[in-house]
Design a protein around this motif. Structure first.
Motif, PDB file in Angstrom:
ATOM      1  N   THR A  72       0.818  -1.300   0.054  1.00  0.00           N
ATOM      2  CA  THR A  72      -0.110   0.124  -0.154  1.00  0.00           C
ATOM      3  C   THR A  72       0.822   1.275  -0.013  1.00  0.00           C
ATOM      4  OG1 THR A  72      -1.767  -1.092   1.215  1.00  0.00           O
ATOM      5  CG2 THR A  72      -2.002   1.196   1.245  1.00  0.00           C
ATOM      6  N   SER A  73       0.521   2.300  -0.796  1.00  0.00           N
ATOM      7  CA  SER A  73       1.161   3.547  -0.862  1.00  0.00           C
ATOM      8  C   SER A  73       1.055   4.176   0.621  1.00  0.00           C
ATOM      9  CB  SER A  73       0.474   4.444  -1.809  1.00  0.00           C
ATOM     10  OG  SER A  73       0.895   3.996  -3.035  1.00  0.00           O
ATOM     11  N   ARG A  74       2.154   4.800   1.017  1.00  0.00           N
ATOM     12  CA  ARG A  74       2.119   5.441   2.237  1.00  0.00           C
ATOM     13  C   ARG A  74       2.354   6.926   2.189  1.00  0.00           C
ATOM     14  NH1 ARG A  74       0.485   1.539   5.672  1.00  0.00           N
ATOM     15  NH2 ARG A  74       1.736   2.279   7.457  1.00  0.00           N
ATOM     16  N   TRP A  75       2.969   7.682   3.235  1.00  0.00           N
ATOM     17  CA  TRP A  75       3.200   9.070   3.437  1.00  0.00           C
ATOM     18  C   TRP A  75       3.989   9.466   2.077  1.00  0.00           C
ATOM     19  CZ3 TRP A  75       8.190  11.596   4.282  1.00  0.00           C
ATOM     20  CH2 TRP A  75       7.711  12.980   4.459  1.00  0.00           C
ATOM     21  N   PHE A  76       5.246   8.834   1.915  1.00  0.00           N
ATOM     22  CA  PHE A  76       6.254   9.381   1.028  1.00  0.00           C
ATOM     23  C   PHE A  76       5.617   9.332  -0.387  1.00  0.00           C
ATOM     24  CE2 PHE A  76       9.610   8.860  -2.033  1.00  0.00           C
ATOM     25  CZ  PHE A  76      10.363   9.886  -1.671  1.00  0.00           C
ATOM     26  N   GLN A  77       4.764   8.340  -0.723  1.00  0.00           N
ATOM     27  CA  GLN A  77       4.317   8.086  -2.170  1.00  0.00           C
ATOM     28  C   GLN A  77       3.315   9.393  -2.405  1.00  0.00           C
ATOM     29  OE1 GLN A  77       4.836   5.224  -0.068  1.00  0.00           O
ATOM     30  NE2 GLN A  77       6.428   5.061  -1.332  1.00  0.00           N
ATOM     31  N   THR A  78       2.965  10.365  -1.411  1.00  0.00           N
ATOM     32  CA  THR A  78       2.289  11.234  -1.628  1.00  0.00           C
ATOM     33  C   THR A  78       2.864  12.451  -2.144  1.00  0.00           C
ATOM     34  OG1 THR A  78       2.196  12.024   0.548  1.00  0.00           O
ATOM     35  CG2 THR A  78       0.434  10.443  -0.103  1.00  0.00           C
ATOM     36  N   ARG A  79       4.108  12.237  -2.115  1.00  0.00           N
ATOM     37  CA  ARG A  79       5.080  13.411  -2.586  1.00  0.00           C
ATOM     38  C   ARG A  79       5.522  13.280  -4.140  1.00  0.00           C
ATOM     39  NH1 ARG A  79       6.671  16.153   1.943  1.00  0.00           N
ATOM     40  NH2 ARG A  79       8.554  17.006   1.101  1.00  0.00           N
ATOM     41  N   ALA A  80       4.408  13.300  -4.627  1.00  0.00           N
ATOM     42  CA  ALA A  80       4.868  13.149  -6.128  1.00  0.00           C
ATOM     43  C   ALA A  80       6.112  14.001  -6.817  1.00  0.00           C
ATOM     44  CB  ALA A  80       3.523  13.681  -7.013  1.00  0.00           C
ATOM     45  N   ASP A  81       6.261  15.009  -6.459  1.00  0.00           N
ATOM     46  CA  ASP A  81       7.467  15.752  -7.011  1.00  0.00           C
ATOM     47  C   ASP A  81       8.720  15.650  -6.319  1.00  0.00           C
ATOM     48  OD1 ASP A  81       5.635  16.823  -8.684  1.00  0.00           O
ATOM     49  OD2 ASP A  81       4.943  18.611  -7.646  1.00  0.00           O
ATOM     50  N   SER A  82       8.670  14.536  -5.316  1.00  0.00           N
ATOM     51  CA  SER A  82      10.064  14.540  -4.519  1.00  0.00           C
ATOM     52  C   SER A  82      11.114  14.181  -5.556  1.00  0.00           C
ATOM     53  CB  SER A  82      10.049  13.457  -3.377  1.00  0.00           C
ATOM     54  OG  SER A  82      11.084  13.354  -2.768  1.00  0.00           O
ATOM     55  N   PRO A  83      12.444  14.584  -5.227  1.00  0.00           N
ATOM     56  CA  PRO A  83      13.483  14.286  -5.998  1.00  0.00           C
ATOM     57  C   PRO A  83      14.145  12.894  -5.413  1.00  0.00           C
ATOM     58  CG  PRO A  83      14.283  16.196  -4.734  1.00  0.00           C
ATOM     59  CD  PRO A  83      12.560  15.743  -4.321  1.00  0.00           C
ATOM     60  N   LEU A  84      13.492  12.355  -4.383  1.00  0.00           N
ATOM     61  CA  LEU A  84      14.343  11.303  -3.577  1.00  0.00           C
ATOM     62  C   LEU A  84      13.926  10.112  -4.148  1.00  0.00           C
ATOM     63  CD1 LEU A  84      16.131  10.706  -1.176  1.00  0.00           C
ATOM     64  CD2 LEU A  84      13.944  10.400  -0.072  1.00  0.00           C
ATOM     65  N   ARG A  85      14.808   9.373  -4.425  1.00  0.00           N
ATOM     66  CA  ARG A  85      14.496   7.876  -5.254  1.00  0.00           C
ATOM     67  C   ARG A  85      15.233   6.820  -3.895  1.00  0.00           C
ATOM     68  NH1 ARG A  85      16.953  10.559  -9.337  1.00  0.00           N
ATOM     69  NH2 ARG A  85      18.852   9.457  -8.742  1.00  0.00           N
TER      70      ARG A  85
END
Length: 843
Positions: A92-105
């Motif tokens: 399941t998607s969590r908090w980080f997956q809501t940060r669509a424009d995050s540069p972090l991979r």
């Protein structure tokens, strides 16, 4: 008789119970109460005997029992439900997956120890438990992170106390095949240790969604000496420690590649893993064709360094001769002289034969660095200020992310039920508004939870004490007194942590008559539970344990003051959940953070602490008590005496009276209101979820963006930045502020002032610098207080050669004396801070 040869027999589960294997091999069970209940159901006696280890239980439970369970419809229903729940949790998607424009991979988090659960004993104390909580919270938030550490064949020592209270260390060989780890097939990495190739295999643990890679040199192809590199956590001499840190840093980078793990940001948890930077530099030079300086810029751009050490003595240092033995060939590969390598671990002006400082290297090779509380960040800026000559203390580039704790691991099931009802089921990730709902909880309801947890602690301690005495040869008759140890109705104080001298575990013993009076009071008694280990080489720490144990052994004391042997996660959890007061009395400011008090606070324990670490930051006057600190007293014995008296005063005049002030129903309402306020005020702050969100937003994402920018196109911008630094550094002595002009006279509050500055730049150009306007209220010593800074604009060339005109404005923000100054600092869009260049501000 021939020498015994042994091997591991893996359990074979009935096909219907295959999901039990998946549940046991993912360490999510260590914080999921329903999964723990499931394995307790499998074999209640083995659950306790194995120290709550599902993998060992499955290897020990008789096949007949397993087959019987397959016919238990309720059990099988719970198995299917929990297995489906684990699958949902992992996908399941969590908090980080809501940060669509995050540069972090991807983040690689390196630590020498990880405290996940007592069933995986690869930790010694706070640093490892924090690392474990870091992984657990990353899993909960969906952060793309992988942990990297070492697998120690004997882990950390088991503590045994003799009849005199002296600590002895016992090392138990661990069998990874009987633990919640799996061997990564076909992955072997090799590290050169002073000309000797050492191989390491890689074990992988699953911490929820997060993989944890653990390197292990105990493989057949290695020599006996090489196999012993990963024998014990923090064991051996200085050279052994160096070998472990080379394996962790250099080998860890190679293991990530061998396992196919993408890495964008490297996070080093303390300096132990710092050699990862040297391995990354070597690769860029040898394989990428970069110069040493260019490789340093590229590596720095993707590195985060966290320091946990508030005192210089706590930092790893290695003598030059050992560094030469292990890194001369590295210098040859990257094309630099050995002194150049030593500079990475030296402060400016330190002699070349000075020991190599791992924290200094960590700071030099990181784009961003942080302490683990706001106070510790300030202490670190003072301690490491010499690395940035001429830079003001406030601008030393070491920030702070205050630690947090993984609440689901540490909070009792009874308290969890209460928080589920009043906050929300995801209370460990809730904000302040949600936590405020706890104010609706009735005082008698909260008191009932606290009382149940205290009773559980008393039962636990009696069981542990009985086992301790039996291990020392006591008969059943000799242990009868333990039935009267502790009282579930009595104010219970907890103290559990590493026994280091600055933590002052024996501070209460410094006034034994006063302490006895508290313990023996017939109307308002106090009882204290201690636990903790001293490092095997710390004789002072061992003496403190012995002093405590000898005091506790006295017949008139032993029912009210106890020392629980062999401190580990299980012992810590019991104390956090059952104590009314959590005591912490270090010498300020030597406690970097002190997360034990956070774990206790989440369980409704009130902190009674020196204002050090996190408590300095979040104590509000009503959520616990602050022990006054006599830092101005230089005589340590006198300082300890003063602070011990202050501690007793707080206990006698405030803590104890409030606890025993009861209503007609026996509820201490003022006490419970303080507990409730403490939980509401601290709950949203002390969680590891808050900590990880801070790391992502303040450190990981900016570092990821910078790394992508500098390493793109063959590290083109890293190359340009390295060349720019050399050019600007050489030209910096020619920079000066020629003149500053502004209107004079009294100004109205909020009015604006214009400033014009003429700056000489020598061979530099305006875009090589930032000219800054610094302004603010003027203090009694003619210094700016809490100044604001803005960048002035380049507006033209001056009349004199190499001079340039800059203009700026500022608004007066405070009434009274107000001032401003102009300064010039290096300016480049790829600098994280002007201090990176090592050139002091001019102005």
């Amino acid at each position: 008789m021939r020498a015994l040869r042994s091997f591991t027999v893996r359990p074979v589960l009935p096909p219907e119970l295959k999901p039990l294997h998946d549940l046991a091999m993912n360490l999510r069970w260590s914080w999921d109460e329903r999964t723990r209940d499931l394995f307790r159901w499998v074999a209640p006696e083995l659950w306790e005997q194995t120290g709550h280890d599902p993998v060992r239980i499955l290897g020990m439970v008789p096949l007949e029992r397993l087959q019987a369970l397959t016919k238990d419809a309720a059990f099988m229903g719970m198995v299917d439900s929990l297995h489906a729940e684990l699958s949902r949790y992992l996908d399941t998607s969590r908090w980080f997956q809501t940060r669509a424009d995050s540069p972090l991979r991807a983040v690689a988090y390196f630590s020498p120890e990880f405290g996940i659960a007592e069933a995986l004993p690869q930790y010694s104390g706070g640093l490892g438990v924090l690392a474990g909580d870091h992984l657990k919270a990353s899993s909960a938030l969906g952060i793309p992170l992988v942990g990297v550490g070492l697998f120690y064949s004997y882990g950390y020592f088991r503590q045994e106390l003799d009849s005199e209270g002296w600590q002895h260390e016992r090392y138990v060989e661990l069998d990874p095949y009987a633990m919640a780890v799996e061997l990564v097939d076909d992955v072997r990495i090799t590290v050169d240790l002073a000309g000797s190739p050492v191989q390491a295999q890689v074990w992988r643990a699953h911490v929820g969604r997060i993989p944890l890679l653990l390197l292990d040199t105990d493989v057949d192809d290695n020599t006996d000496a090489a196999r012993g590199v990963t024998d014990r956590l923090y064991g051996g001499d200085t050279e052994h420690r160096l070998q472990q840190e080379i394996l962790l840093g250099v080998g860890g980078v190679r293991a990530l590649d061998a396992c196919g793990a993408e890495t964008q940001v490297f996070h080093t948890n303390e300096g132990h893993a710092g050699f990862l930077g040297l391995e990354r530099i070597r690769r860029l030079v040898v394989d990428g064709g970069l110069s040493f300086d260019e490789a340093v810029e590229s590596v720095r751009s993707g590195t985060v360094f966290t320091t946990h050490t508030p005192v210089p003595a706590g930092i790893d240092r290695f003598p030059r001769e050992l560094m030469e033995k292990y890194f001369t060939s590295w210098c040859d590969e990257v094309g630099i002289g050995f002194d150049r390598l030593m500079e990475l671990g030296h402060e400016p002006a330190e002699p070349t034969d000075h020991p190599f400082n791992m924290a200094v290297m960590g700071l030099r090779l990181a784009a961003r660095s942080n302490g683990v509380s706001q106070l510790h960040g300030g202490v670190s800026r003072l301690m490491f200020a010499p690395l940035w000559p001429g830079v003001a203390y406030e601008e030393v580039p070491i920030g702070a992310v205050t630690n947090g704790v993984h609440a689901r691991t540490w909070v009792s099931s009874e308290m969890t039920d209460l928080l589920d009802r009043y906050v929300l089921p995801e209370w460990h990730e809730a904000d302040e508004a949600r936590w405020a709902r706890l104010e609706e909880a009735r005082e008698d309801e909260l008191w009932r939870v606290l009382s149940e947890n205290r009773q559980a602690l008393v039962t636990y301690v009696r069981r542990r004490l009985t086992q301790q005495e039996r291990n020392r040869g006591a008969s059943l008759a000799d242990t009868g007194w333990i039935d009267d140890v502790l009282d579930p109705r009595v104010l219970t104080i907890g103290f559990a942590r590493r026994f280091a001298s600055y933590k002052r575990a024996t501070l209460l013993l410094s006034q034994p008559d006063r302490l006895r009076a508290l313990l023996h009071d017939t109307e308002r008694p106090v009882q204290i539970v201690y636990a903790g280990k001293a490092h095997p080489a710390d004789e002072i720490g061992k003496q403190m344990i012995q002093e405590l144990v000898r005091f506790a052994q006295q017949p008139d004391v032993r029912a009210r003051l106890v020392f629980v042997e062999d401190y580990d996660i299980a012992v810590a959890r019991a104390l956090y959940q059952g104590c009314d007061v959590w005591l912490n009395n270090p010498r300020r400011p030597q406690e970097a953070c002190g997360t034990s008090g956070m774990k206790a606070a989440m369980n409704g324990s009130l902190n009674l602490s020196v204002l050090d670490g996190w408590w300095d930051e979040w104590f509000d006057g009503e959520n616990g008590w602050a022990i006054p600190s006599a830092e101005s007293v230089t005589d340590m014995a006198r300082r300890d005496e003063i602070e011990a008296s202050a501690l007793f005063d707080l206990l006698e005049r405030q803590v104890i009276p409030m606890y025993y002030e009861r209503d007609e129903a026996g509820v201490p309402r003022r006490w419970v209101r303080r507990v409730r306020h403490a939980m509401v005020s601290l709950g949203p702050k002390v969680t590891a979820s808050r900590m990880l969100r801070d790391y992502v937003e303040r450190l990981y994402e900016p570092t990821a963006a910078g790394a992508d920018r500098l390493t793109a196109d063959g590290s083109a911008r890293a190359k340009a930045l390295a060349a720019w630094k050399l050019r600007v550094g050489a030209a910096w002595p020619g920079v000066s502020v020629v003149s500053v002009d502004s209107e004079d006279g009294i100004a109205d509050l909020g009015s604006s002032r214009s400033v014009v500055a003429m700056v000489a730049l020598g061979s530099l150009q305006p875009d090589d610098v930032a000219v800054e306007l610094v302004h603010g209220p003027v203090g009694a010593g003619d210094e700016l207080q809490a100044p604001s800074t803005s960048t002035m604009s380049f507006v033209g060339v001056g009349e004199r050669p190499s001079t340039y005109r800059f203009e700026g404005t500022f608004s007066t923000e405070r009434a009274g004396r107000y001032g401003f100054a102009v300064r010039v600092v290096p300016g480049n869009p790829d600098l994280v801070t002007f201090a990176d260049l090592g050139c002091p501000p001019v102005g």
